[in-house]
Design a protein around this motif. Sequence first.
Motif, PDB file in Angstrom:
ATOM      1  N   HIS A 279       0.822  -1.213   0.000  1.00 25.58           N
ATOM      2  CA  HIS A 279       0.000   0.000   0.000  1.00 25.58           C
ATOM      3  C   HIS A 279       0.857   1.264   0.000  1.00 25.58           C
ATOM      4  O   HIS A 279       0.332   2.363  -0.218  1.00 25.58           O
ATOM      5  CB  HIS A 279      -0.948   0.015   1.204  1.00 25.58           C
ATOM      6  N   ARG A 280       2.146   1.119   0.201  1.00 23.55           N
ATOM      7  CA  ARG A 280       3.046   2.272   0.166  1.00 23.55           C
ATOM      8  C   ARG A 280       3.791   2.388  -1.159  1.00 23.55           C
ATOM      9  O   ARG A 280       4.725   3.181  -1.279  1.00 23.55           O
ATOM     10  CB  ARG A 280       4.057   2.186   1.307  1.00 23.55           C
ATOM     11  N   CYS A 281       3.396   1.582  -2.147  1.00 26.56           N
ATOM     12  CA  CYS A 281       4.009   1.699  -3.469  1.00 26.56           C
ATOM     13  C   CYS A 281       3.609   3.023  -4.115  1.00 26.56           C
ATOM     14  O   CYS A 281       2.616   3.639  -3.732  1.00 26.56           O
ATOM     15  CB  CYS A 281       3.597   0.520  -4.344  1.00 26.56           C
ATOM     16  N   ASP A 282       4.370   3.424  -5.115  1.00 24.81           N
ATOM     17  CA  ASP A 282       4.148   4.702  -5.777  1.00 24.81           C
ATOM     18  C   ASP A 282       4.360   4.501  -7.273  1.00 24.81           C
ATOM     19  O   ASP A 282       5.405   4.003  -7.695  1.00 24.81           O
ATOM     20  CB  ASP A 282       5.140   5.746  -5.224  1.00 24.81           C
ATOM     21  N   TRP A 283       3.362   4.868  -8.059  1.00 23.63           N
ATOM     22  CA  TRP A 283       3.448   4.683  -9.512  1.00 23.63           C
ATOM     23  C   TRP A 283       4.667   5.382 -10.103  1.00 23.63           C
ATOM     24  O   TRP A 283       5.267   4.904 -11.064  1.00 23.63           O
ATOM     25  CB  TRP A 283       2.166   5.211 -10.161  1.00 23.63           C
ATOM     26  N   ARG A 284       5.068   6.510  -9.537  1.00 26.97           N
ATOM     27  CA  ARG A 284       6.220   7.242 -10.065  1.00 26.97           C
ATOM     28  C   ARG A 284       7.493   6.411 -10.019  1.00 26.97           C
ATOM     29  O   ARG A 284       8.350   6.523 -10.889  1.00 26.97           O
ATOM     30  CB  ARG A 284       6.437   8.536  -9.278  1.00 26.97           C
ATOM     31  N   HIS A 285       7.617   5.563  -8.993  1.00 29.83           N
ATOM     32  CA  HIS A 285       8.835   4.782  -8.819  1.00 29.83           C
ATOM     33  C   HIS A 285       8.675   3.321  -9.234  1.00 29.83           C
ATOM     34  O   HIS A 285       9.676   2.597  -9.319  1.00 29.83           O
ATOM     35  CB  HIS A 285       9.271   4.833  -7.352  1.00 29.83           C
ATOM     36  N   PHE A 302      -3.443   1.347 -10.734  1.00 28.05           N
ATOM     37  CA  PHE A 302      -2.365   1.038  -9.794  1.00 28.05           C
ATOM     38  C   PHE A 302      -2.645   1.680  -8.441  1.00 28.05           C
ATOM     39  O   PHE A 302      -2.437   1.061  -7.392  1.00 28.05           O
ATOM     40  CB  PHE A 302      -1.030   1.521 -10.344  1.00 28.05           C
ATOM     41  N   HIS A 303      -3.109   2.916  -8.469  1.00 26.48           N
ATOM     42  CA  HIS A 303      -3.408   3.634  -7.230  1.00 26.48           C
ATOM     43  C   HIS A 303      -4.412   2.855  -6.384  1.00 26.48           C
ATOM     44  O   HIS A 303      -4.215   2.682  -5.171  1.00 26.48           O
ATOM     45  CB  HIS A 303      -3.962   5.022  -7.559  1.00 26.48           C
ATOM     46  N   TYR A 304      -5.474   2.354  -7.003  1.00 24.14           N
ATOM     47  CA  TYR A 304      -6.477   1.622  -6.235  1.00 24.14           C
ATOM     48  C   TYR A 304      -6.017   0.222  -5.879  1.00 24.14           C
ATOM     49  O   TYR A 304      -6.311  -0.281  -4.783  1.00 24.14           O
ATOM     50  CB  TYR A 304      -7.797   1.588  -6.999  1.00 24.14           C
ATOM     51  N   PHE A 305      -5.279  -0.438  -6.766  1.00 23.59           N
ATOM     52  CA  PHE A 305      -4.794  -1.784  -6.456  1.00 23.59           C
ATOM     53  C   PHE A 305      -3.839  -1.770  -5.265  1.00 23.59           C
ATOM     54  O   PHE A 305      -3.873  -2.656  -4.423  1.00 23.59           O
ATOM     55  CB  PHE A 305      -4.103  -2.397  -7.674  1.00 23.59           C
ATOM     56  N   GLN A 306      -2.977  -0.754  -5.206  1.00 24.63           N
ATOM     57  CA  GLN A 306      -2.028  -0.725  -4.084  1.00 24.63           C
ATOM     58  C   GLN A 306      -2.744  -0.427  -2.780  1.00 24.63           C
ATOM     59  O   GLN A 306      -2.338  -0.910  -1.719  1.00 24.63           O
ATOM     60  CB  GLN A 306      -0.868   0.257  -4.346  1.00 24.63           C
ATOM     61  N   ARG A 307      -3.851   0.288  -2.834  1.00 23.23           N
ATOM     62  CA  ARG A 307      -4.634   0.508  -1.622  1.00 23.23           C
ATOM     63  C   ARG A 307      -5.415  -0.751  -1.246  1.00 23.23           C
ATOM     64  O   ARG A 307      -5.527  -1.102  -0.069  1.00 23.23           O
ATOM     65  CB  ARG A 307      -5.589   1.698  -1.823  1.00 23.23           C
ATOM     66  N   MET A 308      -5.945  -1.439  -2.243  1.00 22.14           N
ATOM     67  CA  MET A 308      -6.683  -2.670  -2.004  1.00 22.14           C
ATOM     68  C   MET A 308      -5.776  -3.788  -1.500  1.00 22.14           C
ATOM     69  O   MET A 308      -6.249  -4.757  -0.899  1.00 22.14           O
ATOM     70  CB  MET A 308      -7.391  -3.121  -3.288  1.00 22.14           C
ATOM     71  N   SER A 309      -4.462  -3.671  -1.751  1.00 25.73           N
ATOM     72  CA  SER A 309      -3.535  -4.728  -1.327  1.00 25.73           C
ATOM     73  C   SER A 309      -3.542  -4.919   0.190  1.00 25.73           C
ATOM     74  O   SER A 309      -3.222  -6.002   0.685  1.00 25.73           O
ATOM     75  CB  SER A 309      -2.111  -4.409  -1.803  1.00 25.73           C
ATOM     76  N   SER A 310      -3.933  -3.884   0.941  1.00 24.55           N
ATOM     77  CA  SER A 310      -3.963  -4.013   2.399  1.00 24.55           C
ATOM     78  C   SER A 310      -5.076  -4.942   2.862  1.00 24.55           C
ATOM     79  O   SER A 310      -5.067  -5.395   4.008  1.00 24.55           O
ATOM     80  CB  SER A 310      -4.117  -2.639   3.065  1.00 24.55           C
ATOM     81  N   TRP A 311      -6.023  -5.265   1.978  1.00 29.22           N
ATOM     82  CA  TRP A 311      -7.066  -6.215   2.340  1.00 29.22           C
ATOM     83  C   TRP A 311      -6.474  -7.597   2.626  1.00 29.22           C
ATOM     84  O   TRP A 311      -7.088  -8.404   3.324  1.00 29.22           O
ATOM     85  CB  TRP A 311      -8.090  -6.351   1.209  1.00 29.22           C
ATOM     86  N   ALA A 312      -5.293  -7.888   2.074  1.00 30.51           N
ATOM     87  CA  ALA A 312      -4.691  -9.213   2.253  1.00 30.51           C
ATOM     88  C   ALA A 312      -4.336  -9.493   3.706  1.00 30.51           C
ATOM     89  O   ALA A 312      -4.274 -10.647   4.125  1.00 30.51           O
ATOM     90  CB  ALA A 312      -3.432  -9.341   1.388  1.00 30.51           C
ATOM     91  N   THR A 313      -4.115  -8.437   4.482  1.00 32.83           N
ATOM     92  CA  THR A 313      -3.668  -8.628   5.867  1.00 32.83           C
ATOM     93  C   THR A 313      -4.569  -7.984   6.900  1.00 32.83           C
ATOM     94  O   THR A 313      -4.510  -8.344   8.078  1.00 32.83           O
ATOM     95  CB  THR A 313      -2.244  -8.063   6.061  1.00 32.83           C
ATOM     96  N   CYS A 314      -5.437  -7.033   6.490  1.00 25.63           N
ATOM     97  CA  CYS A 314      -6.169  -6.252   7.491  1.00 25.63           C
ATOM     98  C   CYS A 314      -7.146  -7.101   8.296  1.00 25.63           C
ATOM     99  O   CYS A 314      -7.438  -6.783   9.442  1.00 25.63           O
ATOM    100  CB  CYS A 314      -6.902  -5.088   6.842  1.00 25.63           C
ATOM    101  N   GLY A 315      -7.635  -8.190   7.735  1.00 28.12           N
ATOM    102  CA  GLY A 315      -8.579  -9.008   8.476  1.00 28.12           C
ATOM    103  C   GLY A 315      -7.924 -10.039   9.364  1.00 28.12           C
ATOM    104  O   GLY A 315      -8.595 -10.761  10.095  1.00 28.12           O
ATOM    105  N   ARG A 316      -6.561 -10.114   9.304  1.00 26.96           N
ATOM    106  CA  ARG A 316      -5.869 -11.168  10.046  1.00 26.96           C
ATOM    107  C   ARG A 316      -4.836 -10.599  11.014  1.00 26.96           C
ATOM    108  O   ARG A 316      -3.940 -11.292  11.450  1.00 26.96           O
ATOM    109  CB  ARG A 316      -5.186 -12.119   9.066  1.00 26.96           C
ATOM    110  N   ARG A 317      -4.945  -9.312  11.304  1.00 31.72           N
ATOM    111  CA  ARG A 317      -4.022  -8.711  12.257  1.00 31.72           C
ATOM    112  C   ARG A 317      -4.175  -9.362  13.620  1.00 31.72           C
ATOM    113  O   ARG A 317      -5.281  -9.526  14.129  1.00 31.72           O
ATOM    114  CB  ARG A 317      -4.270  -7.208  12.408  1.00 31.72           C
TER     115      ARG A 317
END
Length: 421
Positions: A279-285, A302-317
């Motif tokens: 979720h901290r990725c940046d399209w510029r880099h 890309f902007h939305y996919f990198q934000r959605m990537s946090s779904w992989a772990t947020c339910g299992r903290r």
Amino acid sequence: MAASAPTPHATGFPAEGRCGYYVAKKKRFCRMVAAAGRRFCGEHAGAAEVPISSLPEEQLEILIKKLKKASEGLNSTLKDQIMSHPALHDALNDPNNGDSATKHLKQQASILGNIEKLKLLGPRRCFVEFGAGKGKLSHWVDIALKDAEEVHFILVEKVPTRFKVDGKHRKKNSVFQRLQIDIQHLCLNRIPVLSRERLPVVGIGKHLCGAATDLALRCLVETYGARREEGNEEPSAKRIKNSKADKDLDAAAEDGGEGLVAEEWSPVAGIVVALCCHHRCDWRHYVGKDYFRARGLGALEFHYFQRMSSWATCGRRTAAPEASGVPRTRDDESEDGEEHDGGGHRGPEDRAGTLPGFLPAEEKERLGRLCKLLIDQGRLEYLQRRGFRAALQRYADPGVSLENVLLTALPARAPPADATA
């Protein structure tokens, strides 16, 4: 006059390269051109980002369809490469370890085991640890190398760090150098020991956050890997713990049959990086832009996919140690302050109240993992196009770390790691 805040359009997305600001009065997106890697034009550069939770279901469904189509054919089941190394045997069995310290040691042991499996442990090379923090990964690599000759460690960290362990190393055969610099400003060719001795570099990192992974890959492949010679400035060393006279390298090294003959010499011997915080990725880099574009995706997706990537772990903290009744030790506190596991760094959509309600939790987790895989696949293709054999594998159990994917890469002409001598 444009509306005061961007409202997502329910029927589509702005054209590629155009501003992503939705003008409510005109019922369309702004048509101005956005700068490369930017979502908004200059007029709307300060516009607030639209969170996933604010997207209409129709637009979120479009995103999910694009994600599923782009990821068709990708193998979402990663190979298990959970390993260990005898260098950490005593530390792993220390009864004074807290739960967090033990988890970090297990990850370090597995990364070290994978480095050894790839035959990257050896003399006459330089290990560059990106996002080094306290330098513990380099610390264990040095212990594993024992008395190997001509080994250099360059620890790259952009912020001052307490409780550094590289100051404890005073062995005559290894040199530790710490650079306080942002990875995007680092050119390895300008580091004296590398420019003088043409040492093969092994890039390593434990939980290299988001865009830092892309910056590190580009630093290795496009600066040192390409052996650029332009530029006169050298990054200043934070400190050098050992000093030694310059020595000429032998024409070839006899370790494991790995030669350093000029025509076979590879500037980057290998890359072993534990990935983290997509979720901290940046399209510029991001190094996988071509991979995304080939699938009809751009900066907005890309902007939305990198934000959605946090779904992989947020339910299992996992619950905090205080809530679970497990006492915290000083080691736990210092480890948590450095690393990115468990609960210290939540994503922008990493709270239950921000997740779209029409998706079940299991599906959100699966989509989050798919977002991570797609982003990482772009990184693999980037490395493959530049002459590397790259792969993803699980290096730790989810109970040890939810961020448990390891990216490895070797020069394509190097023998496979599993090949017998």
